[in-house]
Motif scaffolding. Structure first.
Motif, PDB file in Angstrom:
ATOM      1  N   PHE A 177       0.816  -1.216   0.000  1.00  0.00           N
ATOM      2  CA  PHE A 177       0.000   0.000   0.000  1.00  0.00           C
ATOM      3  C   PHE A 177       0.856   1.275   0.000  1.00  0.00           C
ATOM      4  N   GLY A 212      -8.288   2.355  -3.417  1.00  0.00           N
ATOM      5  CA  GLY A 212      -7.204   1.386  -3.314  1.00  0.00           C
ATOM      6  C   GLY A 212      -7.153   0.768  -1.929  1.00  0.00           C
ATOM      7  N   ILE A 213      -6.499   1.432  -1.001  1.00  0.00           N
ATOM      8  CA  ILE A 213      -6.386   0.878   0.356  1.00  0.00           C
ATOM      9  C   ILE A 213      -7.770   0.843   1.008  1.00  0.00           C
ATOM     10  N   GLY A 214      -7.992  -0.198   1.806  1.00  0.00           N
ATOM     11  CA  GLY A 214      -9.298  -0.357   2.451  1.00  0.00           C
ATOM     12  C   GLY A 214      -9.444   0.533   3.664  1.00  0.00           C
ATOM     13  N   LYS A 253      -3.713  -5.582  12.578  1.00  0.00           N
ATOM     14  CA  LYS A 253      -2.448  -5.702  11.837  1.00  0.00           C
ATOM     15  C   LYS A 253      -1.265  -6.083  12.733  1.00  0.00           C
ATOM     16  N   TYR A 277      -3.606 -11.116   1.960  1.00  0.00           N
ATOM     17  CA  TYR A 277      -3.234  -9.872   2.656  1.00  0.00           C
ATOM     18  C   TYR A 277      -1.715  -9.911   2.894  1.00  0.00           C
ATOM     19  N   ASN A 305      -9.988 -10.879   2.265  1.00  0.00           N
ATOM     20  CA  ASN A 305      -9.276  -9.770   1.680  1.00  0.00           C
ATOM     21  C   ASN A 305      -8.147 -10.406   0.885  1.00  0.00           C
ATOM     22  N   TYR A 349     -13.242  -8.754   8.665  1.00  0.00           N
ATOM     23  CA  TYR A 349     -14.396  -8.279   7.879  1.00  0.00           C
ATOM     24  C   TYR A 349     -15.694  -8.984   8.263  1.00  0.00           C
ATOM     25  N   LYS A 367     -12.735  -1.938  10.420  1.00  0.00           N
ATOM     26  CA  LYS A 367     -13.703  -1.954   9.333  1.00  0.00           C
ATOM     27  C   LYS A 367     -15.114  -2.066   9.879  1.00  0.00           C
ATOM     28  N   TYR A 379     -15.026  -5.548  -0.405  1.00  0.00           N
ATOM     29  CA  TYR A 379     -14.085  -5.544  -1.521  1.00  0.00           C
ATOM     30  C   TYR A 379     -14.694  -6.163  -2.772  1.00  0.00           C
ATOM     31  N   ARG A 414      -8.409  -4.970  -7.231  1.00  0.00           N
ATOM     32  CA  ARG A 414      -9.349  -4.847  -6.111  1.00  0.00           C
ATOM     33  C   ARG A 414      -9.827  -3.411  -5.971  1.00  0.00           C
TER      34      ARG A 414
HETATM   35  C1  MLT Z   1      -6.357  -3.286   2.870  1.00  0.00           C
HETATM   36  O1  MLT Z   1      -6.549  -2.368   2.080  1.00  0.00           O
HETATM   37  O2  MLT Z   1      -6.152  -4.447   2.513  1.00  0.00           O
HETATM   38  C2  MLT Z   1      -6.407  -2.971   4.316  1.00  0.00           C
HETATM   39  O3  MLT Z   1      -6.711  -1.652   4.521  1.00  0.00           O
HETATM   40  C3  MLT Z   1      -5.146  -3.226   4.923  1.00  0.00           C
HETATM   41  C4  MLT Z   1      -5.238  -3.249   6.403  1.00  0.00           C
HETATM   42  O4  MLT Z   1      -6.316  -3.392   6.982  1.00  0.00           O
HETATM   43  O5  MLT Z   1      -4.175  -3.138   6.986  1.00  0.00           O
END
Ligand code: MLT
Length: 410
Positions: free
Chosen positions: A17, A40-42, A109, A132, A187, A218, A249, A347, A388
């Protein structure tokens, strides 16, 4: 002379990321007038639920008064939050855990990246592919992943492909492995396993004495029945699985940082001599040494997620994102793309048209439609040919991004 941990030198130049952020930033420097939409990034965009904000304000006030001030908290987390977790996340699903089996963390994380410390560096491991990146990178750092091979795979990692052909349901490893990482809802593919499908993994782990690290970050996005919310809904899982959860999330805590890790008391790993050691005990020892707990204010905010108002507000945010997912899916399909995920996960996993490589599609979409996604191959070799998109944007941004993509692909 201090000698470096040479395994770090094997890591890819930067974290996926960060790599994407760099590419987007250089695009913005060269195209300052373009308005880029980032899917892009979640990362979430909805503000924290008001119940959490209220709880945080109250906790801040407590910290301002000598009578209610709190210093170091328990390394494992405060009882008030642990009790709320047990009562709301597990008991209604028939899962009975004790408070000592829950460890409050600062978001999934850190623990996902650190949990491997409990195991010798030379355990064998398997991951689903795409995956991931933290699972692989953290194992590269301690030498467990081996060396990078041609094709971008690691010599000591068993890759379990999740492809269109197998409906993104990985096959069990063909040989025994010591450690498996699973993430469901997944993910990056946004797909899930049914109760029966997850049971096969638990049964495999029981039969092979394998440890599963189950990432359920998730879980709150599950909408369909027969999709387990916790691995412990499967009989025997407490003997073989660690589960990691996150409020990031679920309740918009990406910037607040809180989640939890479940290490059941029944779960053990062996010494070389064959003695069985409870991992709960080791993780507790590790936490007491390396972690001083998540902040009191943050834990009070997390507790508020479980109040009646908190639950309603969390649901409203999740519904908001899932509405994005539904709109995006429909729109992308109307543009002729094949899209997966987005039903029980925030996603969308879309197949690039005409077999274009993931990175090429990512760059084209950035330069020609000004929309950012994440190249599928960044999550592993089986992600090649996919991209994604997250549904965590605002309604306006998601709709505008879809309009641009449709126009670009027309
Ligand atoms: C992702 O985009 O896969 C997540 O935001 C990464 C994360 O949760 O560290």
């Amino acid at each position: 002379m201090a000698l470096v941990n040479e395994h770090f030198l094997k890591l890819p130049g930067s974290y996926l990321f960060s790599d994407i952020a760099k590419k987007v930033n250089s695009f913005k420097i060269t195209h300052p007038k373009q308005d880029v939409i980032r899917l892009g990034i979640g990362d979430v965009t909805r503000p924290l639920p008001p119940a959490c904000i209220e709880a945080m304000h109250k906790a801040v006030d407590e910290m301002a008064d000598a009578k209610t001030f709190r210093g170091y908290g328990p390394e494992q987390g405060y009882d008030f939050l642990i009790e709320a977790i047990l009562k709301n996340d597990f008991a209604p699903r028939g899962v009975h855990l004790s408070p000592a089996e829950i460890f409050i963390n600062d978001g999934a994380k850190s623990d996902t990246g650190s949990i491997g410390e409990l195991l010798r560096w030379d355990n064998s491991m398997a991951i689903t592919d795409p995956v991931y990146p933290v699972y692989v990178d953290s194992n590269i750092m301690c030498g467990r992943a081996g060396v990078l091979e041609e094709g971008g795979t690691w010599s000591n990692v068993t890759y379990l492909p999740c492809t269109e052909e197998n409906g993104f349901v990985p096959e069990l490893p063909k040989h025994r492995v010591d450690l498996i990482y699973l993430c469901y809802p997944n993910n990056p593919t946004g797909t899930t396993l049914t109760h029966e499908q997850l049971k096969k993994w638990v049964d495999y782990a029981l039969a092979n004495d394998t440890l599963i690290v189950f990432d359920a970050a998730y879980e709150a996005y599950i909408h369909e029945d027969n999709v387990p919310h916790s691995i412990y809904e499967i009989r025997g899982a407490k003997k073989v699985a660690i589960e990691i959860r996150s409020f990031s999330k679920t309740a918009g805590f990406t910037g607040v940082r809180c989640g939890y890790t479940v290490v059941p008391k029944e779960l053990t790993a062996a010494t070389l001599e064959g003695e069985r050691i409870p991992l709960n005990q080791l993780w507790n020892r590790r936490q007491c040494t390396k972690f001083n707990g998540t902040s009191y204010i943050t834990q009070r905010a997390a507790e508020a997620i479980y109040t009646p108002e908190g639950k309603q507000q969390v649901k409203a945010n999740i519904d908001y994102y899932m509405q994005n997912a539904a709109t995006m899916r429909k729109s992308l399909e109307a543009a002729g793309l094949k899209v997966y995920g987005g039903v029980n996960a925030p996603y969308l996993w879309l197949k690039t048209p005409n077999g274009i490589g993931s990175w090429r599609f990512f760059e084209q979409m950035l330069y020609e439609a000004n929309v950012v996604g994440t190249p599928g191959v960044g999550f592993g070799p089986s992600g090649e040919g996919f991209l994604r998109l997250t549904a965590f944007g605002t309604h306006e941004d998601c709709e505008e991004a879809m309009r641009r993509i449709r126009k670009w692909l027309a």
